[in-house]
Scaffold this motif. Sequence first.
Motif, PDB file in Angstrom:
ATOM      1  N   ALA A 120     -41.173 -75.506  50.470  1.00  0.00           N
ATOM      2  CA  ALA A 120     -40.554 -76.673  51.097  1.00  0.00           C
ATOM      3  C   ALA A 120     -39.060 -76.732  50.790  1.00  0.00           C
ATOM      4  O   ALA A 120     -38.241 -77.020  51.672  1.00  0.00           O
ATOM      5  CB  ALA A 120     -41.247 -77.952  50.621  1.00  0.00           C
ATOM      6  N   LEU A 121     -38.689 -76.438  49.562  1.00  0.00           N
ATOM      7  CA  LEU A 121     -37.275 -76.439  49.180  1.00  0.00           C
ATOM      8  C   LEU A 121     -36.482 -75.381  49.940  1.00  0.00           C
ATOM      9  O   LEU A 121     -35.404 -75.652  50.471  1.00  0.00           O
ATOM     10  CB  LEU A 121     -37.126 -76.215  47.671  1.00  0.00           C
ATOM     11  N   PHE A 122     -37.012 -74.165  50.002  1.00  0.00           N
ATOM     12  CA  PHE A 122     -36.291 -73.093  50.692  1.00  0.00           C
ATOM     13  C   PHE A 122     -36.270 -73.295  52.203  1.00  0.00           C
ATOM     14  O   PHE A 122     -35.285 -72.927  52.847  1.00  0.00           O
ATOM     15  CB  PHE A 122     -36.830 -71.714  50.296  1.00  0.00           C
ATOM     16  N   ASP A 123     -37.316 -73.886  52.767  1.00  0.00           N
ATOM     17  CA  ASP A 123     -37.273 -74.211  54.199  1.00  0.00           C
ATOM     18  C   ASP A 123     -36.081 -75.120  54.488  1.00  0.00           C
ATOM     19  O   ASP A 123     -35.329 -74.895  55.438  1.00  0.00           O
ATOM     20  CB  ASP A 123     -38.566 -74.889  54.654  1.00  0.00           C
ATOM     21  N   LEU A 126     -32.587 -73.183  53.750  1.00  0.00           N
ATOM     22  CA  LEU A 126     -32.238 -72.214  54.789  1.00  0.00           C
ATOM     23  C   LEU A 126     -31.885 -72.917  56.102  1.00  0.00           C
ATOM     24  O   LEU A 126     -30.916 -72.538  56.768  1.00  0.00           O
ATOM     25  CB  LEU A 126     -33.365 -71.213  54.997  1.00  0.00           C
ATOM     26  N   ALA A 127     -32.640 -73.942  56.461  1.00  0.00           N
ATOM     27  CA  ALA A 127     -32.323 -74.680  57.694  1.00  0.00           C
ATOM     28  C   ALA A 127     -30.921 -75.269  57.616  1.00  0.00           C
ATOM     29  O   ALA A 127     -30.164 -75.234  58.597  1.00  0.00           O
ATOM     30  CB  ALA A 127     -33.360 -75.776  57.938  1.00  0.00           C
ATOM     31  N   TRP A 128     -30.558 -75.801  56.456  1.00  0.00           N
ATOM     32  CA  TRP A 128     -29.222 -76.368  56.284  1.00  0.00           C
ATOM     33  C   TRP A 128     -28.161 -75.277  56.425  1.00  0.00           C
ATOM     34  O   TRP A 128     -27.168 -75.450  57.125  1.00  0.00           O
ATOM     35  CB  TRP A 128     -29.109 -77.076  54.938  1.00  0.00           C
ATOM     36  N   ALA A 129     -28.377 -74.138  55.785  1.00  0.00           N
ATOM     37  CA  ALA A 129     -27.405 -73.034  55.863  1.00  0.00           C
ATOM     38  C   ALA A 129     -27.260 -72.541  57.305  1.00  0.00           C
ATOM     39  O   ALA A 129     -26.144 -72.325  57.781  1.00  0.00           O
ATOM     40  CB  ALA A 129     -27.830 -71.888  54.947  1.00  0.00           C
ATOM     41  N   ARG A 176     -29.812 -64.423  58.770  1.00  0.00           N
ATOM     42  CA  ARG A 176     -30.049 -65.415  59.807  1.00  0.00           C
ATOM     43  C   ARG A 176     -31.010 -64.781  60.813  1.00  0.00           C
ATOM     44  O   ARG A 176     -30.882 -63.608  61.141  1.00  0.00           O
ATOM     45  CB  ARG A 176     -28.724 -65.768  60.466  1.00  0.00           C
ATOM     46  N   PRO A 177     -31.973 -65.521  61.300  1.00  0.00           N
ATOM     47  CA  PRO A 177     -32.890 -64.943  62.283  1.00  0.00           C
ATOM     48  C   PRO A 177     -32.122 -64.255  63.410  1.00  0.00           C
ATOM     49  O   PRO A 177     -31.134 -64.781  63.919  1.00  0.00           O
ATOM     50  CB  PRO A 177     -33.662 -66.170  62.794  1.00  0.00           C
TER      51      PRO A 177
END
Length: 192
Positions: A120-123, A126-129, A176-177
């Motif tokens: 949950a933390l990394f989701d 990463l979304a923020w970045a 990044r995807p």
Amino acid sequence: MYTYVVRAVRADEWASVKALRLLALRDPVADLAFYETYDEAVARPDDFWLERAAGGDEGATGARQFVAETADGAWAGTVTVLVEAAGSVDWAGAAVERLQGGVVGVFVRAEHRGAGAIEALFDAALAWAWSWGAERVRLVVHQDNGRALACYRRLGFSPTGVAFEERREIEMAVERPGRALGEGGSSRAGDV
């Protein structure tokens, strides 16, 4: 299994930021994971902790500290992402070659490990970045910190080939995807 709400810290939560950091520095692998000791951190004045919390809160630019909260409001863990702009110099003095996020200060309380807090933390991190255009997110991890290495691999991070021999650390990154790992340069991130 717990359910977590992940959010940015608030400046007025500096005492909770301090308490969680001090707990992290008591972890059995803290000497491998962090660049400061418990004794150094506990000696810092309250103003330091207030500034640290304010620097990672929702209104801050350049960094975001996320916490995973349980239903009763307890903090299960934390992760901080630093903005590393292309052409800048990171906190360790290395040149940053492209816009990226640098993950530091990763910690999950022992009783929440394996319960979804780190995911949950990394989701959120990463979304923020990705939301501000980061091309990749990277971190630095000690070669002997097997728990962290396995966790970061599970979260999609891969070794970049950059090593910091003086501390026996390696850099890991997730692109990044839509980007291939290894496009662009690297720099040192911080205490993971």
